[in-house]
Scaffold this active site. Structure first.
Site, short mmCIF file in Angstrom:
data_model
loop_
_atom_site.label_atom_id
_atom_site.label_comp_id
_atom_site.label_asym_id
_atom_site.label_seq_id
_atom_site.Cartn_x
_atom_site.Cartn_y
_atom_site.Cartn_z
N GLY A 239 -1.88 -22.54 -28.19
CA GLY A 239 -1.48 -22.59 -26.79
C GLY A 239 -2.59 -22.11 -25.88
N ASP A 240 -2.30 -21.10 -25.05
CA ASP A 240 -3.33 -20.58 -24.14
C ASP A 240 -3.74 -19.17 -24.55
OD1 ASP A 240 -0.95 -19.38 -23.58
OD2 ASP A 240 -1.05 -19.64 -21.41
N GLU A 241 -3.72 -18.93 -25.87
CA GLU A 241 -4.09 -17.61 -26.41
C GLU A 241 -5.45 -17.70 -27.09
OE1 GLU A 241 -1.67 -15.37 -29.31
OE2 GLU A 241 -0.03 -16.47 -28.35
#
Lengths: 345, 191
Positions: A239-241
């Site tokens: 994801g956005d990690e």
């Protein structure tokens, strides 16, 4: 009584020779004649081939071997790696020697430029040469294949550890890097992790679509890559990690400064094909020095524990209003009722 | 069939018709395009599939294609050298063909070259039969023998005839053993 003409024996057996009691050559096959060159005695061209027999005079050694029914081993003096092996039989007061090259036949053919005619038809020399060459060819075919398999494996491995969108490591790649930092060679060395979670990223996807989201992720990856040194590892965990593994000693203040700098860069407007995006990031970071290495140990869950704790620091950043860095150190200190330090981007 | 046989087919097709041709044939025949495993035993249907697909693409018969492979193999230096160990002259070489399956088996176990019988009918006239259900082995051999005859400098006439029970017979008529200069052959490769 001799009933076989010696010349017949020499013709059939190119490496045969008859010597007298002093090693003098009485007659020899074609190839043996070549090996003898112009020597008049066998010991002029050959020495005893086996350690056990050295120190003896050559003729004495041969006659003993014939009496005791032992094999005879000779070395050519000029090229000592050419070994001859054979048997002898008494012939009057002399000895008839029938010799062959054994395993040194490949070398012998190469050095002496031997042809088919130099071997007795009953000898397996040609078969041996054929096998030798065929084996080499099969081996080279196999190693060609192994080489290709290995290339394919390396490529597959690299792909398995890479996030295809950003080209960063993926979660699996980071897990391996962390495991090495804890358990592998050079474990015990200090390092630090920086966990980055994008803020307002969902809005980008919702407003501009996933294409724009992907462009943003690629831009963030570029920012992170530029922020670290060559030996460090940057991964998109999903994801956005993102997660950075920084190798070497790192002061808390420097770690906080790095996090702040990253947030500032991420907060700069990012242009995508669909529009300009504004995002930020929350960061949790942790240093692993000697004390932490002791605390986490070298178990398989060491990395897991570290990430869970770093996650707590990240969560703290989120809760405190996002766009900021929280160090795990400070989180622990706070638990011990020390003042809370936070670094805002 | 043995991976080395697939490897021969691969090497021939790549060399004669290019890498992309080989990949096309692999896809058509359902062969792994990543390459041939040299010691793997492939199903016979796959081997025949490769040959049929390639022959169809080239507009020739399976037998013609396999003859070409045989000739190509004999011109391929490492294989040519191994073949030349068979005999000092072409007649010796022909007679040594009976030993070839055993020789090949010694270095590549399981390769499954069929038993060959070589009969000298009269001076210079040889009949070769293969103990196999497919005529392709003899077809390969006829291509290989034509090229080897050139290698030995021999002038030969080679024909495949239908024998009893429709089993093909390779008839080799050795017209002149030393028609031209034989190509160079030394017992070891000089470095």
């Amino acid at each position: 009584m001799m009933s076989v003409d010696l010349s017949v024996i020499h013709r059939l057996l190119p490496l045969s020779v008859v010597i007298g009691p002093m090693g003098e050559i009485r007659s020899s096959g074609v190839l043996m004649t070549r090996l003898l060159a112009d020597e008049t005695h066998l010991q002029g061209a050959f020495s005893i081939g086996r350690r056990k027999g050295r120190g003896y005079a050559l003729p004495e050694h041969i006659f003993d071997a014939v009496h005791e029914g032992r094999d005879i081993h000779l070395r050519q003096r000029q090229s000592p790696h050419l070994r001859l092996r054979g048997q002898g039989a008494m012939m009057g007061d002399g000895v008839l020697l029938i010799l062959g090259f054994g395993a040194s036949v490949v070398e012998a053919v190469r050095r002496l430029h031997l042809t088919r005619d130099d071997f007795a038809a009953s000898e397996l020399a040609i078969e041996l040469l054929f096998l030798h060459e065929a084996n080499q060819q099969i081996l080279s075919e196999l190693s060609r294949f192994t080489l290709r398999l290995n290339e394919a494996r390396e490529q597959a491995e690299a792909q398995a550890l890479t996030d295809p969108l950003t080209g960063l490591s993926n979660r699996r790649g980071m897990e391996l890097a962390l495991a090495r930092a804890f358990e592998g060679a050079g474990s015990g060395a200090p390092f630090a992790v920086v966990q980055i979670d994008l803020d307002h990223f969902k809005a980008v996807n919702d407003t501009y679509g996933h294409g724009a989201g992907d462009e943003v992720l690629i831009e963030v990856a570029a920012i992170l890559k530029k922020a670290v040194r060559a030996g460090d590892t940057v991964a998109r965990m999903g994801g956005d990690e993102f997660l950075i593994l920084l190798r070497g000693e790192c002061e808390g203040a420097a770690l906080a400064a790095l996090g702040t700098r990253i947030i500032q860069q991420i907060e700069a407007p990012i242009s995508t094909q669909s529009g300009v995006c504004h995002i930020s990031a929350s960061i949790g970071a942790a240093r692993v020095g000697r004390a932490e290495h002791r605390r986490y140990g070298q178990t398989r869950v060491a990395a897991e524990n570290l990430l869970r704790e770093t996650d707590a620091a990240l969560y703290r950043s989120k809760r405190e209003g996002r766009g900021r860095v929280t160090l795990l150190d400070d989180l622990s200190h706070q638990k011990a009722s020390l003042p809370n330090t936070q670094y805002s981007g | 069939m043995h991976g080395l046989i697939h490897r021969s087919i691969e090497a021939f097709l790549r060399d004669s018709h290019g890498d992309s041709f080989w990949h096309r044939i692999c896809q058509a025949a359902g062969h792994d395009t990543a390459g041939v495993m040299p010691t793997y035993l492939y199903p016979d249907e796959l081997t025949h599939g490769l040959i049929s697909c390639a022959a169809a693409e080239l507009g020739i018969t399976n037998v013609e294609l396999v003859e070409d492979i045989g000739a190509w193999l004999a011109l391929f230096e490492p294989v040519r050298r191994l073949l030349r160990f068979g005999g000092a002259g072409f007649a010796d070489f022909l007679l040594s063909l009976e030993e070839m399956p055993d020789r090949v088996e010694m270095v590549a176990p399981g390769i499954g070259v069929p038993h060959l019988s070589v009969v000298a009918r009269s001076v210079g006239l040889f009949e070769i039969r293969a103990k196999s259900t497919t005529p392709l082995w003899l077809a390969m051999l006829s291509g290989l023998l034509r090229a080897m005859a050139d290698d030995y400098g021999a002038l030969v006439l080679i024909e495949v005839e239908q024998g009893v029970h429709h089993m093909p017979v390779l008839k080799v008529n050795l017209l002149a053993a030393e028609f031209a200069r034989a190509r160079e052959f030394s017992l070891v490769v000089n470095p």
